[in-house]
Design a protein around this motif. Structure first.
Motif, PDB file in Angstrom:
ATOM      1  N   ALA A 221      -5.200   6.298  -1.962  1.00 48.58           N
ATOM      2  CA  ALA A 221      -4.198   6.738  -0.986  1.00 48.58           C
ATOM      3  C   ALA A 221      -3.981   5.664   0.073  1.00 48.58           C
ATOM      4  O   ALA A 221      -2.835   5.368   0.449  1.00 48.58           O
ATOM      5  CB  ALA A 221      -4.639   8.049  -0.333  1.00 48.58           C
ATOM      6  N   TYR A 222      -5.064   5.066   0.543  1.00 44.53           N
ATOM      7  CA  TYR A 222      -4.954   4.019   1.561  1.00 44.53           C
ATOM      8  C   TYR A 222      -4.219   2.802   1.008  1.00 44.53           C
ATOM      9  O   TYR A 222      -3.348   2.227   1.675  1.00 44.53           O
ATOM     10  CB  TYR A 222      -6.345   3.616   2.036  1.00 44.53           C
ATOM     11  N   GLY A 223      -4.574   2.413  -0.217  1.00 41.07           N
ATOM     12  CA  GLY A 223      -3.939   1.250  -0.824  1.00 41.07           C
ATOM     13  C   GLY A 223      -2.443   1.459  -1.010  1.00 41.07           C
ATOM     14  O   GLY A 223      -1.637   0.554  -0.764  1.00 41.07           O
ATOM     15  N   MET A 224      -2.056   2.666  -1.443  1.00 45.31           N
ATOM     16  CA  MET A 224      -0.636   2.943  -1.630  1.00 45.31           C
ATOM     17  C   MET A 224       0.090   2.963  -0.290  1.00 45.31           C
ATOM     18  O   MET A 224       1.195   2.406  -0.162  1.00 45.31           O
ATOM     19  CB  MET A 224      -0.435   4.281  -2.353  1.00 45.31           C
ATOM     20  N   ARG A 225      -0.524   3.567   0.718  1.00 46.25           N
ATOM     21  CA  ARG A 225       0.116   3.596   2.036  1.00 46.25           C
ATOM     22  C   ARG A 225       0.285   2.174   2.577  1.00 46.25           C
ATOM     23  O   ARG A 225       1.333   1.829   3.120  1.00 46.25           O
ATOM     24  CB  ARG A 225      -0.707   4.445   3.008  1.00 46.25           C
TER      25      ARG A 225
END
Length: 245
Positions: A221-225
């Protein structure tokens, strides 16, 4: 308007003889229309077809060497997708570039949906889906080393496919459909022909894939954000420059 000389265009030309020549083993019309659609999409994303320009079925049929039927089918599909606009008695027109307000709205929707999809993908993706994501990134890396103008449009299509597969892996069909309807990658890649975009995005994609493969929802989730925000800043600078100029 020059046709994109790519593997997609080559397939269109090869299939054209079968379509028009009466060969009983010819490629089905629907498949040929899909190939024409992919070719025109590549031209849009690489700016071979410029925003605001007019296209006609006759001209495209001559240029791609196919009959009018698959051209018409492809353009009807593009109209439904909002990628071309039908002009009464005058063929089709390519829409202008997205506005800054539209861009910001699109970014907000992506930030709401895609990190959550990446989180779910880390929990639910099958080994086969993870392997498909790896192959996509390998194809992107190969494209980055190829013909720059052709590679840009092809990279954009694979970029879209990568994000779509993340959404598919999340297992929520409604989220996937909502993201597909935005046609984010078409609109963003049409903003600027800049191969630097491809190099920067590859590392960000790899971060997302690594987290999905490691079954780490928070990292995915962090990487996509982080990827969406970085991409947003890259394209936001275009609007800033236009406003300053």
């Amino acid at each position: 308007m020059a046709a994109v000389e790519s593997e997609s265009t080559a397939v269109v030309h090869a299939a054209a003889g079968a379509l028009d020549g009466g060969d009983p083993g010819r490629r089905p019309r629907k498949r040929l229309a899909d190939e024409v659609y992919d070719t025109l999409l590549a031209q849009l994303m690489s700016l071979r077809i410029e925003p605001g320009s007019r296209v006609t079925i006759d001209a495209l049929a001559r240029e791609l060497g196919v009959s009018q039927t698959p051209i018409r089918d492809a353009l009807n599909r593009m109209e439904a997708d909002g990628l071309v606009v039908r002009v009464h008695h005058a063929g089709y027109r390519i829409p202008p570039q997205i506005t800054r307000d539209r861009f910001e709205d699109m970014l907000e929707v992506r930030l709401l949906l895609e990190p959550a999809a990446a989180r779910r993908a880390a929990e639910r993706a099958t080994p086969e889906q993870v392997e498909r994501l790896r192959r996509m990134l390998a194809e992107m890396a190969e494209l980055a080393e190829g013909d720059r103008h052709h590679a840009y449009g092809a990279f954009g299509r694979r970029d879209a496919a990568f994000h779509d597969l993340i959404a598919e892996s999340a297992g929520n069909a409604l989220v996937r459909e909502a993201l597909a309807r935005l046609h984010t990658h078409v609109h963003l890649f049409r903003l600027l022909y800049d191969t630097q975009v491809t190099y920067l995005a590859m590392g960000e994609h790899d971060e997302v894939l690594s987290a999905v493969a490691a079954r780490d929802p928070d990292a995915a989730a962090y990487g996509m954000r982080r990827h969406i925000m970085a991409s947003g800043e890259r394209f936001r600078r275009l609007f800033d420059a236009a406003e300053d100029g």
